[in-house]
Scaffold this active site. Structure first.
Site, PDB file in Angstrom:
ATOM      1  N   CYS A 190       0.833  -1.212   0.000  1.00 53.85           N
ATOM      2  CA  CYS A 190       0.000   0.000   0.000  1.00 53.85           C
ATOM      3  C   CYS A 190       0.866   1.259   0.000  1.00 53.85           C
ATOM      4  O   CYS A 190       0.575   2.229  -0.707  1.00 53.85           O
ATOM      5  CB  CYS A 190      -0.937  -0.003   1.201  1.00 53.85           C
ATOM      6  N   ASP A 191       1.925   1.241   0.778  1.00 52.86           N
ATOM      7  CA  ASP A 191       2.871   2.352   0.812  1.00 52.86           C
ATOM      8  C   ASP A 191       3.482   2.542  -0.589  1.00 52.86           C
ATOM      9  O   ASP A 191       3.520   3.670  -1.099  1.00 52.86           O
ATOM     10  CB  ASP A 191       3.958   2.055   1.844  1.00 52.86           C
TER      11      ASP A 191
END
Length: 166
Positions: free
Chosen positions: A60-61
């Site tokens: 997600c990062d």
């Protein structure tokens, strides 16, 4: 409805899957300052909506950073990263990351976005990974539901759709 897994476990997906060519459903989410944000608040721009399960995970990062990088080179585009994370966690992540071309938004309150786009993983109360590109008129021009929640989306297809959208 797409079959979606998370760590190879099948998920029950709530909401209505959207299709390319349809008008993008409106929704209400929370900005990091707890103010309400609606899709209608970003009219007349091309929107990349990057949907992630949680900002505090590696994929997600990376997804959020990748769309931030790409957005800097596209005129009239806004990147909205939406998750069910609390706005406080998103604000903390944003402060640490220094990203300037992406806005993080929380669907935690009532899952308005997730239900409107068919992304709520019932078992986890998180959003499934997806990417949508919406043109300046409000039409969905790209929709990708990532079948495994820990996989990356097809960044190139989403960026190409954003570059050619009006």
């Amino acid at each position: 409805m797409a079959t979606i897994t998370f760590k190879d476990n099948p998920m029950t997906i709530l909401g209505n899957e959207v299709q390319v060519g349809q008008e993008a459903p409106d929704f209400t989410v929370l900005a990091n300052d707890l103010s309400e944000f609606r899709l209608a608040d970003s009219q007349n721009k091309v929107r990349i909506i990057s949907v992630i399960p949680s900002i505090d995970t590696g994929v997600c990062d990376a997804q959020t950073r990748r769309f931030n990088e790409e957005a800097g080179s596209i005129d009239n585009v806004e990147v909205l990263t939406i998750s069910a994370d609390l706005p406080f966690a998103q604000r903390r992540w944003c402060a640490a990351s220094g990203l300037e071309h992406v806005q993080t938004l929380s669907d935690h309150k009532d899952l308005s976005f997730g239900l409107a786009y068919g992304l709520v993983m019932e078992e986890l109360r998180l959003l499934a990974r997806a990417v949508f590109v919406i043109d300046s008129k409000g039409t969905i021009v790209h929709a990708e539901y990532v079948s495994e929640g820990t996989d990356h989306p097809d960044y190139e297809k989403a960026i190409a759709a954003a570059k050619t959208a009006e």
